[in-house]
Design an enzyme around this catalytic site. Structure first.
Site, PDB file in Angstrom:
ATOM      1  N   ASP A   1       0.507  -1.275  -0.099  1.00 15.32           N
ATOM      2  CA  ASP A   1      -0.079  -0.058  -0.056  1.00 15.32           C
ATOM      3  C   ASP A   1       0.751   1.268   0.153  1.00 15.32           C
ATOM      4  O   ASP A   1       2.172   1.426   0.601  1.00 15.32           O
ATOM      5  CB  ASP A   1      -0.697   0.048   1.247  1.00 15.32           C
ATOM      6  CG  ASP A   1      -2.323  -0.384   1.037  1.00 15.32           C
ATOM      7  OD1 ASP A   1      -2.697  -1.029   0.061  1.00 15.32           O
ATOM      8  OD2 ASP A   1      -3.089  -0.298   2.303  1.00 15.32           O
TER       9      ASP A   1
ATOM     10  N   TYR B   1       1.808   4.842   1.720  1.00 19.88           N
ATOM     11  CA  TYR B   1       1.729   5.433   2.916  1.00 19.88           C
ATOM     12  C   TYR B   1       0.664   6.062   3.174  1.00 19.88           C
ATOM     13  O   TYR B   1       0.124   6.885   2.140  1.00 19.88           O
ATOM     14  CB  TYR B   1       3.144   6.184   3.220  1.00 19.88           C
ATOM     15  CG  TYR B   1       4.518   5.445   3.303  1.00 19.88           C
ATOM     16  CD1 TYR B   1       4.813   4.560   4.359  1.00 19.88           C
ATOM     17  CD2 TYR B   1       5.562   5.888   2.382  1.00 19.88           C
ATOM     18  CE1 TYR B   1       5.692   3.918   4.089  1.00 19.88           C
ATOM     19  CE2 TYR B   1       6.665   5.130   2.295  1.00 19.88           C
ATOM     20  CZ  TYR B   1       6.866   4.041   3.269  1.00 19.88           C
ATOM     21  OH  TYR B   1       8.013   3.478   3.362  1.00 19.88           O
TER      22      TYR B   1
ATOM     23  N   HIS C   1      10.156  -9.343   5.089  1.00 18.57           N
ATOM     24  CA  HIS C   1       9.777  -7.950   5.071  1.00 18.57           C
ATOM     25  C   HIS C   1      10.703  -7.143   5.853  1.00 18.57           C
ATOM     26  O   HIS C   1      11.370  -7.566   6.955  1.00 18.57           O
ATOM     27  CB  HIS C   1       8.406  -7.724   5.196  1.00 18.57           C
ATOM     28  CG  HIS C   1       8.062  -6.376   4.851  1.00 18.57           C
ATOM     29  ND1 HIS C   1       8.233  -5.100   5.362  1.00 18.57           N
ATOM     30  CD2 HIS C   1       7.223  -6.118   3.749  1.00 18.57           C
ATOM     31  CE1 HIS C   1       7.684  -4.308   4.693  1.00 18.57           C
ATOM     32  NE2 HIS C   1       6.962  -4.829   3.818  1.00 18.57           N
TER      33      HIS C   1
END
Length: 221
Positions: free
Chosen positions: A65, A67, A187
């Site tokens: 997504d 920010y 991640h």
């Protein structure tokens, strides 16, 4: 709502723009931007494509997504606008670059300099409502960015795909690994990185070595 997209992408994705889901998606996005504060700014929704023409892509980094805080998103995944504090995930990316390549990394969180060298910084969802993470998911953006990945996998050769975290790995599951290098790890977010799933992956040096073996210029990370 003004958007910028490089003509090379317009040519490759023209069929996608005409599909019913995409027309519904654009109407949804227009309504959201008219009624709510959304990010990134309208003219930067397609910034990743504008900075990195189709034929110049060398590396693809998959994010999720944009920010959702004021002034942060600039249309490139993991990147923030000039003058904005570097977010934790990006701080960890810079730490890995320093450890991997043995030199100091950029201190600005604006990754346009990567994009202009051929790094497609692609979020799965290209827009978001302010302060509402994931608010524009499952509206059609994922279908569009899946089509982008498929097009790159099929029509280009010798690309580097960086898949960080479970979401990115699932999204990149159909990349043709016989034609491209796929680098997977945890991640760079603190939650994952601090558990040992990010640091030491050496993705930045591995990507450069792969590119140089094909006679391409390495990325100045």
């Amino acid at each position: 709502m003004p958007v910028n997209i490089h003509p090379s992408w317009q040519e490759e994705l023209n069929g996608e723009f005409e599909k019913p889901y995409f027309m519904e998606l654009i109407q949804f996005v227009r309504d959201e931007y008219n009624k709510n504060t959304c990010y990134p700014p309208g003219k930067k929704i397609f910034a990743a494509f504008d900075h990195t023409p189709f034929e110049e892509v060398k590396v693809i980094v998959l994010g999720q997504d944009p920010y959702h805080g004021p002034g942060q998103a600039n249309g490139l995944c993991f990147s923030v606008a000039d003058g904005v504090a570097v977010p934790p995930s990006l701080q960890n990316m810079f730490k890995e670059i320093e450890d991997d390549l043995g030199r100091k990394s950029s201190k600005t969180g604006n990754l346009e300099q990567w994009a202009d060298q051929g790094v497609l910084l692609l979020n799965a969802t290209l827009t978001v409502r302010a302060q509402q993470a994931g608010s524009h998911q499952n509206k059609g953006w994922e279908l569009f960015t899946d089509a982008v990945i498929k097009k790159l996998s099929q029509k280009r050769e010798g690309l580097v795909f960086m898949l960080w975290g479970g979401y990115a790995k699932r999204k990149g599951s159909k990349i043709d690994t016989s034609k491209h290098l796929v680098l997977s790890s945890g991640h760079p977010s603190p939650l994952s990185a601090n558990r040992g799933y990010w640091f030491g992956n050496k993705h930045f040096s591995k990507a450069n070595k792969y590119l140089q073996n094909q006679g391409k210029n390495a990325i100045d990370w």
